[in-house]
Enzyme design. Structure first.
Site, PDB file in Angstrom:
ATOM      1  N   THR A 264       5.564  -3.762-112.937  1.00 15.13           N
ATOM      2  CA  THR A 264       4.436  -3.986-113.838  1.00 15.13           C
ATOM      3  C   THR A 264       4.742  -3.763-115.307  1.00 15.13           C
ATOM      4  OG1 THR A 264       2.113  -3.384-114.201  1.00 15.13           O
ATOM      5  CG2 THR A 264       3.594  -1.592-113.638  1.00 15.13           C
TER       6      THR A 264
ATOM      7  N   THR B 291       0.808  -7.006-113.265  1.00  8.57           N
ATOM      8  CA  THR B 291       1.721  -6.447-112.287  1.00  8.57           C
ATOM      9  C   THR B 291       2.139  -7.579-111.375  1.00  8.57           C
ATOM     10  OG1 THR B 291       0.468  -4.433-112.470  1.00  8.57           O
ATOM     11  CG2 THR B 291       1.827  -4.656-110.515  1.00  8.57           C
TER      12      THR B 291
ATOM     13  N   SER C 178      -0.321   5.722-110.784  1.00 21.03           N
ATOM     14  CA  SER C 178      -0.322   4.284-110.500  1.00 21.03           C
ATOM     15  C   SER C 178      -1.141   3.996-109.252  1.00 21.03           C
ATOM     16  CB  SER C 178       1.118   3.822-110.281  1.00 21.03           C
ATOM     17  OG  SER C 178       1.143   2.467-109.886  1.00 21.03           O
TER      18      SER C 178
ATOM     19  N   GLY D 177      -2.973  -6.015-109.257  1.00 22.75           N
ATOM     20  CA  GLY D 177      -4.436  -6.016-109.315  1.00 22.75           C
ATOM     21  C   GLY D 177      -5.041  -4.704-109.779  1.00 22.75           C
TER      22      GLY D 177
ATOM     23  N   ARG E 208       8.850   4.298-112.371  1.00 22.13           N
ATOM     24  CA  ARG E 208       7.647   4.288-113.188  1.00 22.13           C
ATOM     25  C   ARG E 208       8.016   4.696-114.613  1.00 22.13           C
ATOM     26  NH1 ARG E 208       2.620   2.168-113.361  1.00 22.13           N
ATOM     27  NH2 ARG E 208       0.962   3.680-113.714  1.00 22.13           N
TER      28      ARG E 208
ATOM     29  N   ASP F 135      -2.620   3.882-118.228  1.00 22.86           N
ATOM     30  CA  ASP F 135      -2.845   4.371-116.856  1.00 22.86           C
ATOM     31  C   ASP F 135      -3.033   5.886-116.812  1.00 22.86           C
ATOM     32  OD1 ASP F 135      -2.944   2.016-115.490  1.00 22.86           O
ATOM     33  OD2 ASP F 135      -0.897   2.078-114.727  1.00 22.86           O
TER      34      ASP F 135
END
Ligand code: DON
Length: 568
Positions: free
Chosen positions: A397, A379, A450, A471, A107, A421
């Site tokens: 993503t 993503t 996430s 999504g 991430r 995010d």
């Protein structure tokens, strides 16, 4: 079926005889989308047929599912630039044939100069364009580090895995109609948010079949081939990123890049009626929410009620509401905040969460908030299973489509807009309408929460399904539905991913449904008191089933995009 297996065996013999074949075998000018395949050995499903083919060819050359996942991700960074990436991040969940489980967390992180209120104006109001558009929206990319962390479990040399991507970037490939439409729709953003010319902008509109050539990206990929992760995080590429930041008033530094670290986490694994669900722990909220939702639903006879029955859909909506309320309140990067995971997922707690559930009557997000604990759109997903039974699920993503829409000058790759995010301010919804609190506030080096939920289902310690989807906030509820659709309602992988989906995320208090969701179920839900909102497609899922016994693979690619399966 037997015919297909024999055909598959014949094909595999041909390929084995050829042994190592060069990247040119990819035949970029000759591809077609395959939605469903049944193959005896290995299968790859991803968002683009060329990326799936790149992965499948790696399997045929003797690579394992990890090799194929690396090659597929690298190819996606070229052929699916809206989400496939070098400048983003992701998660890999794997169950290896020796029993080892992986949960690689690559991430993005907040740059060292990021701060809690960096997207607020002087009056304290959020300026969300800053967390979404351009240089300031980018977290420190993790994908290349993630790929090298995965190399530990790969068999083939790295050059073999990256060569297909280099070929596709250097020589080009014909784009699909939807890629052409997406590039055209983002042209103004590309022009507004970039400081150097990019391969994605040309004078005439893009159309299906046009060749996309990405020489800068090919150059970056070659640096990575030669120098490994240092080809990205140090030297020329890092200097290009920092120069881009300087030109566009971003804050990422050479030190941010050099200090980026993958985290090898313990996969989150839980039991559901004899199946073992292996999925991603924090900083994904996906695994915990999935465990909560499946834990809350376990005691109800949903299979008996039936697929898309109003009773089953209502129950699923209500467990979704409760999991997302907890997500907003409690979840964030575990390296920065203390998250009461054991309590949130305990059977006792989950049972108590359903105390105010009334069958046949809509719940309410005003009254049903996060639980009380005893103490204090871009993503992409790929699923792979190989002939040894290694199963890999990767979701990766840039966050929004084409991420921040900023391409690093001379380096040719898009930067993510993952900073959105984070919760830019408590209670202020992000681009997916998700709210958060202190747990997901911005801090230097912190990972933003996430929803990505790459997941593997085991039955008697053998992989049964590999699945996942993009999504945004709908990822978790899509994975939840795919699991219910297969494990409870007995649907095939193709039906499990393609049948219309629904989604509830606590706030806003409404049930979002795809346009083709059955009208009679909508009416039944409205009669119970639910607000229904029709929306565009939910997710682009990829699912592989490995049939117990004969180990034949059913690989299904989502009908909602260019997604495509390949295998042998
Ligand atoms: O990590 C997350 O939850 C989001 N950045 C995922 C974004 C996404 O799925 C967009 N896809 N349509």
């Amino acid at each position: 079926m037997r015919f297909l297996i024999l055909l598959g065996l014949a094909v595999s013999t041909v390929y084995t005889a050829r042994a190592q074949f060069p990247a040119e075998q990819l035949r970029p000018y000759d591809y077609k989308i395959e939605k469903n395949i049944t193959v005896p050995h290995g299968a790859v499903v991803s968002a683009h047929p060329l990326a799936s083919r790149a992965g499948a060819q790696i399997l045929q050359q003797g690579g394992n599912a990890i090799d194929a996942a690396i090659a597929t991700q690298l190819a996606l960074a070229v052929v699916y630039p809206g989400a496939g990436n070098l400048g983003g991040g992701g998660f890999m969940v794997a169950h290896l044939s020796n029993g080892k489980q992986l949960a690689l967390d690559y991430r993005e992180t907040a740059p060292a100069r990021a701060s809690r209120d960096m997207y607020l104006d002087s009056a304290g109001n959020p300026i969300t364009t800053l967390s979404l558009d351009g240089h300031l929206a980018a977290g420190v990319p993790g994908t290349v580090a993630g790929i090298f962390a995965a190399m530990k479990y790969a068999k083939l040399p790295f050059a073999t895995l990256i060569d297909p991507a280099i070929l596709l970037a250097e020589k080009g490939f014909p784009i699909t109609a939807s890629e052409a439409a997406n590039l055209n729709a983002s042209k103004a953003d590309f022009q507004r948010l970039n400081t150097a010319p990019t391969a994605f902008v040309k004078d005439q509109p893009w159309k299906e079949g046009d060749t996309l050539v990405q020489p800068d990206l090919a150059h970056t990929l070659k640096l990575i081939r030669k120098k490994g992760a240092a080809g990205f995080y140090e030297g020329e590429t890092a200097a290009n990123i920092v120069a881009e930041m300087k030109r566009g008033h971003g804050i990422m530094t050479l030190a941010d890049l050099k200090n980026y670290k993958v985290r090898e986490r313990k996969a989150l694994s839980f039991n559901y009626k004899g199946y073992t669900i292996v999925t991603m722990p924090l900083p994904s909220s996906g695994g915990i929410c999935l465990q909560q939702m499946m834990g809350m639903i376990e005691n109800y006879p949903v299979a008996q009620w039936g697929f898309h029955s109003p009773r089953a859909v209502q129950l699923m909506v209500e467990v979704e509401r409760r999991a997302y309320a907890d997500r907003a309140q409690f979840l964030g990067d575990p390296d920065f905040v203390k998250v009461p995971v054991a309590q949130l997922t305990s059977k006792k707690y989950l049972t108590s969460r359903m105390a105010d559930f009334v069958p046949g009557k809509a719940g309410n997000s005003e009254t049903t908030k996060a639980g009380v604990l005893p103490e204090s759109e871009e993503t992409t997903h790929l699923s792979i299973i190989d002939d040894k039974g290694n199963a890999v699920a990767v979701t990766t993503t840039l966050n929004g489509h084409y991420g921040s829409r900023t391409i690093v000058g001379k380096a040719g790759f898009l930067l993510n807009n993952e900073m959105d995010d984070f919760s830019v301010k408590p209670g202020v919804p992000n681009m997916y309408g998700l709210v958060g609190t202190e747990a997901n506030a911005i801090a230097p080096g912190k990972r933003m929460l996430s929803s990505m939920t790459p997941t593997i289902v085991l039955q008697q310690q053998q992989p049964l399904y590999a699945l996942g989807t993009p999504g945004g906030s709908t990822i978790i509820t899509s994975v939840f539905q795919m699991l219910m659709n297969t494990l409870e309602f007995g649907l095939s992988p193709a039906d499990a991913i393609n049948k219309p989906k629904f989604h509830h995320q606590w706030l806003p208090d409404e049930v979002a449904v795809e346009k083709d969701f059955p009208e009679e179920v909508i009416t039944a839900l409205q009669q119970m008191g639910y607000a229904i909102k029709k929306r565009g497609p939910i997710g682009r899922s990829e699912m592989i089933k490995r049939n117990p016994g004969n180990h034949v693979l059913d690989a299904a690619a989502d009908k909602r995009g260019d997604d495509s399966a390949a295998g042998y």
